[in-house]
Write a protein that holds these residues in place. Structure first.
Motif, mmCIF file in Angstrom:
data_model
loop_
_atom_site.group_PDB
_atom_site.id
_atom_site.type_symbol
_atom_site.label_atom_id
_atom_site.label_comp_id
_atom_site.label_asym_id
_atom_site.label_seq_id
_atom_site.Cartn_x
_atom_site.Cartn_y
_atom_site.Cartn_z
ATOM 1 N N ASP A 243 0.829 -1.209 0.000
ATOM 2 C CA ASP A 243 0.000 0.000 0.000
ATOM 3 C C ASP A 243 0.864 1.260 0.000
ATOM 4 O OD1 ASP A 243 -2.230 -1.569 -0.007
ATOM 5 O OD2 ASP A 243 -2.661 -1.356 2.129
ATOM 6 N N MET A 244 1.965 1.229 0.751
ATOM 7 C CA MET A 244 2.864 2.378 0.763
ATOM 8 C C MET A 244 3.470 2.622 -0.621
ATOM 9 S SD MET A 244 3.178 3.945 3.731
ATOM 10 C CE MET A 244 4.822 4.636 3.633
ATOM 11 N N LYS A 245 3.881 1.551 -1.269
ATOM 12 C CA LYS A 245 4.476 1.680 -2.594
ATOM 13 C C LYS A 245 3.442 2.158 -3.611
ATOM 14 C CE LYS A 245 7.076 -0.953 -6.054
ATOM 15 N NZ LYS A 245 7.668 -2.279 -6.393
ATOM 16 N N VAL B 194 3.467 5.636 -5.947
ATOM 17 C CA VAL B 194 3.337 5.606 -7.406
ATOM 18 C C VAL B 194 2.129 6.414 -7.849
ATOM 19 C CG1 VAL B 194 2.923 4.087 -9.379
ATOM 20 C CG2 VAL B 194 4.532 3.394 -7.595
ATOM 21 N N GLU B 195 1.010 6.291 -7.139
ATOM 22 C CA GLU B 195 -0.210 6.995 -7.521
ATOM 23 C C GLU B 195 -0.046 8.511 -7.374
ATOM 24 O OE1 GLU B 195 -4.152 7.602 -8.768
ATOM 25 O OE2 GLU B 195 -2.773 5.899 -8.944
ATOM 26 N N VAL B 196 0.573 8.942 -6.270
ATOM 27 C CA VAL B 196 0.780 10.384 -6.071
ATOM 28 C C VAL B 196 1.719 10.940 -7.136
ATOM 29 C CG1 VAL B 196 1.762 12.116 -4.512
ATOM 30 C CG2 VAL B 196 0.259 10.319 -3.617
ATOM 31 N N ASP B 197 2.804 10.207 -7.427
ATOM 32 C CA ASP B 197 3.735 10.665 -8.473
ATOM 33 C C ASP B 197 3.045 10.740 -9.834
ATOM 34 O OD1 ASP B 197 5.703 10.823 -6.589
ATOM 35 O OD2 ASP B 197 6.657 8.918 -7.104
ATOM 36 N N ARG B 198 2.149 9.794 -10.096
ATOM 37 C CA ARG B 198 1.447 9.806 -11.375
ATOM 38 C C ARG B 198 0.500 11.001 -11.471
ATOM 39 N NH1 ARG B 198 -3.303 8.724 -13.347
ATOM 40 N NH2 ARG B 198 -4.105 8.178 -11.273
ATOM 41 N N ARG B 199 -0.173 11.319 -10.354
ATOM 42 C CA ARG B 199 -1.144 12.410 -10.409
ATOM 43 C C ARG B 199 -0.476 13.764 -10.541
ATOM 44 N NH1 ARG B 199 -6.356 11.363 -6.481
ATOM 45 N NH2 ARG B 199 -6.838 9.241 -7.193
ATOM 46 N N SER C 216 -7.546 20.934 -8.595
ATOM 47 C CA SER C 216 -8.156 19.608 -8.656
ATOM 48 C C SER C 216 -7.134 18.508 -8.360
ATOM 49 C CB SER C 216 -8.789 19.389 -10.023
ATOM 50 O OG SER C 216 -9.323 18.085 -10.136
ATOM 51 N N THR C 217 -5.928 18.662 -8.927
ATOM 52 C CA THR C 217 -4.877 17.672 -8.681
ATOM 53 C C THR C 217 -4.469 17.656 -7.215
ATOM 54 O OG1 THR C 217 -4.055 17.972 -10.944
ATOM 55 C CG2 THR C 217 -2.574 16.922 -9.346
ATOM 56 N N ALA C 218 -4.325 18.838 -6.620
ATOM 57 C CA ALA C 218 -3.953 18.904 -5.200
ATOM 58 C C ALA C 218 -5.026 18.274 -4.310
ATOM 59 C CB ALA C 218 -3.702 20.354 -4.794
ATOM 60 N N ASP C 219 -6.302 18.558 -4.611
ATOM 61 C CA ASP C 219 -7.391 17.955 -3.830
ATOM 62 C C ASP C 219 -7.383 16.434 -3.965
ATOM 63 O OD1 ASP C 219 -8.207 20.415 -2.967
ATOM 64 O OD2 ASP C 219 -9.768 20.644 -4.505
ATOM 65 N N GLY C 220 -7.167 15.955 -5.196
ATOM 66 C CA GLY C 220 -7.118 14.499 -5.383
ATOM 67 C C GLY C 220 -5.970 13.851 -4.633
ATOM 68 N N VAL C 221 -4.801 14.509 -4.653
ATOM 69 C CA VAL C 221 -3.651 13.963 -3.927
ATOM 70 C C VAL C 221 -3.913 13.963 -2.427
ATOM 71 C CG1 VAL C 221 -1.229 14.369 -3.350
ATOM 72 C CG2 VAL C 221 -1.992 14.546 -5.723
ATOM 73 N N LYS D 6 -6.298 11.195 -1.610
ATOM 74 C CA LYS D 6 -5.593 9.914 -1.699
ATOM 75 C C LYS D 6 -4.716 9.691 -0.475
ATOM 76 C CE LYS D 6 -3.934 6.172 -3.600
ATOM 77 N NZ LYS D 6 -4.742 4.952 -3.740
ATOM 78 N N LEU D 7 -4.008 10.726 -0.038
ATOM 79 C CA LEU D 7 -3.144 10.595 1.133
ATOM 80 C C LEU D 7 -3.962 10.327 2.397
ATOM 81 C CD1 LEU D 7 -0.557 13.470 0.486
ATOM 82 C CD2 LEU D 7 -0.174 11.003 0.264
#
Length: 481
Positions: free
Chosen positions: A284-286, A290-295, A339-344, A347-348
């Motif tokens: 989950d950490m990995k 990856v998801e945050v870097d992609r967004r 929008s990207t910041a809110d999504g990140v 996600k966090l």
């Protein structure tokens, strides 16, 4: 075995078993009181209640066995010292270590038996105990709609904020999830209030909901439409729901549905579960990274960009987009960035909650693994606390030894509880949470055994008083001169 060893062992065992039964009986009464709300009003057979007590007994052993060993040791060795039996032994050339030798071997095997018991019997009984409690809840479920938690009733899950009325028939802030063939909560009913009608002992309950909304998620075949999460909403002033509980009338008390709790596994199963949870947490950490870097576009940030050494360096990292884009483009860029910041952030936050839950579960599994080994060690160490302490205080019976033993054990027990609570939240390692109280008892057992074998008290007051006496004696002599 010599006569003296047989006498000491027999005396210890004769006190140990009655005291064990008494303490177990007291804690069983406490267990019944804790779960009386689950047993009352169910018209349960005597066999079901007997099963409940039978399955609840082994889970009390980790508390009853160490306490019994501590109290028995203090009482027996206090009686020996009070009746001058130790004095007779010492006059015959038998030391305290020699008198404790047979009981030490006996307690050593008790510790091994405690580990085997906690690794085999306790997980099996705990599994049956938890499943029996779940099955008892299904008996007359209309009587156990507990506020502020979801209750499984027939084909719905219901949650209410409050029950009131003469028979608790009125409900406030009702939330209902209707079950469906496909997994998930696709139909939700919310109401300001409700009322249960009919005979609660029957198989049919009529639930009348007042002033609410009916939400039904619409299943779409197209992925694009499915991402929009379409649903239908219907407002109602009154909604009648009939709940058929005939299928819950015949409850199998021996049904086993739950088997993965941290108290239901032995050492090998706990190790497998710990490995599985550890892999999930790392994965989950990995995945989150990856998801945050992609967004945020980190992977392609420097793509197709050539670094030229001749470019001037600047200390200001801020990009002034107002110098390069018009107003419309600026608005679009700001909206995309927001929008990207809110999504990140979402996600966090979701990943943090998920990881916190899994880490807490992982800590529980690790502590349960260490507790099985700590139980046997604590039994041995508490014997080496109680036996020399009884020889030092030279008082047997049910008076002072019981008080001292209970105070010592409560201190030991509360330290263990505080350590485990801290370890569960991640404040300290799970290993420390399970072994902290045992590690504190270890030096105490060495200290008391040394003081008892050298015929010294717990504290030698002369060590503190004699310098004071010498000081005042010198002062008085100088004054006379």
């Amino acid at each position: 075995m010599k006569i003296l060893d047989r006498y000491i062992l027999t005396t210890f065992v004769k006190t140990f078993f009655p005291l064990f039964v008494i303490i177990m009986f007291i804690l069983l009464l406490q267990t019944i009181w804790l779960f009386i709300s689950e047993l009352a009003g169910k018209d349960l057979d005597f066999s079901v209640i007997l099963k409940f007590l039978t399955f609840a007994t082994p889970r009390l052993i980790p508390m009853v066995l160490p306490l019994t060993i501590l109290l028995t040791s203090i009482m027996i060795f206090g009686n020996f010292a009070e009746n001058y039996e130790f004095a007779a032994m010492k006059s015959s050339g038998i030391s305290l270590q020699r008198a404790m030798r047979t009981l030490s071997v006996f307690i050593f095997f008790v510790g091994i038996g405690a580990f085997l018991f906690s690794n085999t019997v306790i997980p099996s009984s705990e599994k049956r105990f938890i499943n029996l409690r779940k099955n008892i809840v299904k008996v007359k479920p209309a009587m156990v709609i507990t506020p502020n938690q979801f209750n499984d009733l027939g084909d719905i899950n219901i949650k209410v904020a409050e029950k009131y009325g003469d028979n608790d028939e009125f409900l406030r802030d009702v939330i209902i999830h209707k079950k469906a063939a496909r997994p998930g909560n696709f139909t939700v009913i919310k109401a300001v209030g409700g009322e249960l009608k009919g005979n609660i002992n029957s198989d049919l309950i009529t639930l009348i909901l007042n002033d609410g909304n009916y939400y039904d998620e619409i299943q779409q075949n197209s992925p694009q439409k499915r991402n929009r999460l379409p649903f239908a909403k219907t407002h109602f002033k009154k909604y009648v729901l009939n709940i058929d509980l005939s299928s819950l009338g015949n409850v199998d008390m021996d049904e086993q549905q739950y088997s993965k709790g941290y108290n239901m596994l032995n050492v090998n199963e706990l190790q497998d579960q710990i490995d599985t949870l550890s892999i999930q947490v790392n994965s989950d950490m990995k995945n989150m990274t990856v998801e945050v870097d992609r967004r945020i576009g980190f992977d392609g940030l420097n793509k197709n960009i050539k670094i030229v050494d001749s470019l001037p360096k600047t200390s200001n990292d801020t990009l002034h987009i107002r110098d390069y884009f018009n107003t419309l483009k600026k608005v679009q860029i700001y909206q995309i960035a927001s929008s990207t910041a809110d999504g990140v952030i979402r996600k966090l936050n979701s990943t943090q909650k998920n990881l916190s839950f899994k880490r807490r579960a992982l800590n529980k599994y690790e502590m349960s693994l260490h507790d099985k080994f700590a139980l046997g060690i604590s039994c041995i160490l508490l014997f080496f606390v109680g036996a020399p302490l009884g020889a030092i205080i030279r008082k047997g019976g049910l008076g002072l030894p019981i008080v001292i033993g209970v105070v010592l054990f409560l201190t030991y027990h509360f330290i263990g509880i505080f350590a485990k609570n801290s370890a569960e939240e991640g404040g300290i390692p799970p290993f420390v949470g399970s072994w902290l109280s045992t590690c504190i008892v270890f030096p105490l057992s060495i200290f008391l055994t040394y003081r008892a074998t050298t015929d010294q008290g717990i504290f030698n007051l002369d060590t503190f008083i004699q310098p004071i006496k010498n000081f005042f004696a010198k002062r008085s002599s100088k004054t006379k001169k």
